[in-house]
Design an enzyme around this catalytic site. Structure first.
Site, PDB file in Angstrom:
ATOM      1  N   SER A 138     -24.134  19.905 -46.967  1.00 38.28           N
ATOM      2  CA  SER A 138     -24.397  19.699 -48.364  1.00 38.28           C
ATOM      3  C   SER A 138     -23.593  20.698 -49.202  1.00 38.28           C
ATOM      4  O   SER A 138     -23.083  21.543 -48.567  1.00 38.28           O
ATOM      5  CB  SER A 138     -25.941  20.143 -48.540  1.00 38.28           C
ATOM      6  OG  SER A 138     -26.518  20.216 -50.027  1.00 38.28           O
ATOM      7  N   TYR A 151     -33.206  26.298 -47.274  1.00 35.51           N
ATOM      8  CA  TYR A 151     -32.534  24.924 -47.042  1.00 35.51           C
ATOM      9  C   TYR A 151     -31.035  25.437 -47.309  1.00 35.51           C
ATOM     10  O   TYR A 151     -30.166  24.682 -46.424  1.00 35.51           O
ATOM     11  CB  TYR A 151     -33.070  24.289 -48.348  1.00 35.51           C
ATOM     12  CG  TYR A 151     -31.886  22.629 -48.637  1.00 35.51           C
ATOM     13  CD1 TYR A 151     -32.135  21.937 -47.373  1.00 35.51           C
ATOM     14  CD2 TYR A 151     -31.118  22.602 -49.250  1.00 35.51           C
ATOM     15  CE1 TYR A 151     -31.508  20.806 -47.541  1.00 35.51           C
ATOM     16  CE2 TYR A 151     -30.428  21.448 -49.525  1.00 35.51           C
ATOM     17  CZ  TYR A 151     -30.537  20.603 -48.705  1.00 35.51           C
ATOM     18  OH  TYR A 151     -29.919  19.205 -48.438  1.00 35.51           O
TER      19      TYR A 151
END
Length: 250
Positions: A138, A151
Site C-alpha cells: 500500500s 495498518y
C-alpha cells in the site's frame, strides 16, 4: 493483448471481492486457471461459478486452513506458477486505543498470511520451474496516516517480505514484487475513508483529488498485478509498483 497468462495456474488470496475479484476476472480472461482462497464462502463460490475459477475456503491467518486450501487447489489445478497474496484488512484507530489483541490479529491477517500462503505454494512453484508472486502492500507502507499506525506497520512488513522473498529465491526462477495502491473504490477502501473521516482525518473528495486525482478503481490495480504476474515483467523482481496516481510522488 490477450492470453498473457495462457497456460499458467494462479492462486489469488482475498479473491472473493474488491481488487482480488477484479484480478480473478482479469486473470481468467487472460487465460489462467485460477484458484480463489477467501474466508467468504458465499461470495467466493459465486465468483467461481461466474468465472470458472476454483474456490477454496480458508482463513489465511490459520496455518492448517491455508495448507488444506492450497492442497485442494493443487489437486484441482496443479501447482501454481502465479500467486497473488492479496488478502488483508485494516483497523483505523488512535494508536493509544489499539489493544494487543488487535495488533496481533491485524499482523496475522495482513502479514502472517503472506508467510503461510507463500510457504505452502513455493515448493510446487519451484518444482514446476519457477513463477511470479505479487504481494499487496500500500501507499501506507511509505506514507504514514494518522489513526493507521497498525495498518501502516503491516504494510511496511509486506513491502519487505516481497523484497526479501525475491532476493532469496531469484536463483530458483521466482520473482516477487509488491503492488502498492492508493485509496481504492472498494468496500475496504470506502470503509477506510469513512473511518478516517469519523476520526477527523481529512480524506474528503477535495483532499483525495489533491493527493491522487480521484479514487482508484479495482480494475486498475488488477491490471498492474497482471503486469507483475505475467512474463511481460520478466526482469522485474524485488520492487514495488505504486498504483497511486502520484500520491507518493509529491
Amino acid at each position: 493483448m490477450a492470453g498473457r497468462l495462457a497456460g499458467k495456474t494462479a492462486i489469488i488470496t482475498g479473491g472473493a471481492g474488491g481488487c482480488g475479484a477484479a484480478a480473478v476476472r482479469l486473470f481468467v480472461a487472460e487465460g489462467a486457471r485460477v484458484g480463489i482462497i477467501d474466508r467468504d464462502e458465499a461470495q467466493g463460490k459465486a465468483l467461481a461459478a461466474e468465472t470458472g475459477a476454483v474456490f477454496a475456503q480458508a482463513d489465511v491467518s490459520d496455518e492448517a486452513q491455508v495448507i488444506a486450501a492450497v492442497s485442494n487447489l493443487n489437486a484441482s489445478l496443479g501447482p501454481a506458477n502465479v500467486l497473488f497474496n492479496h488478502a488483508g484488512t485494516l483497523i483505523v484507530k488512535p494508536f493509544l486505543d489499539i489493544t494487543a489483541t488487535e495488533w496481533d490479529w491485524l499482523m496475522a491477517v495482513n502479514v502472517k498470511s503472506m508467510f503461510l500462503v507463500t510457504r505452502a505454494v513455493l515448493p510446487g512453484m519451484i518444482a514446476a520451474g519457477g513463477g511470479s508472486i505479487v504481494c499487496t502492500s500500500s501507499i501506507s507502507a511509505v506514507a504514514a496516516t494518522p489513526m493507521e499506525v497498525l495498518y501502516d506497520t503491516t504494510k511496511g512488513a509486506c513491502h519487505m517480505f516481497a523484497r526479501a522473498i525475491a532476493v532469496e529465491f531469484r536463483d530458483r526462477n521466482i520473482r516477487c514484487n509488491a503492488v502498492c495502491p492508493g485509496f481504492i473504490r472498494t468496500p475496504h477502501g470506502m470503509r477506510e475513508v469513512r473511518d478516517l473521516q469519523a476520526l477527523g482525518v481529512d480524506v474528503s473528495e477535495a483532499a483525495l483529488a489533491a493527493q491522487q486525482g480521484r479514487m482508484c478503481e479495482p480494475e486498475e490495480v488488477a491490471r498492474a498485478v497482471l503486469f507483475l504476474a505475467s512474463d511481460d515483467s520478466s526482469f522485474v523482481n524485488g520492487t514495488q509498483l505504486f498504483v497511486d496516481n502520484c500520491f507518493t510522488a509529491v
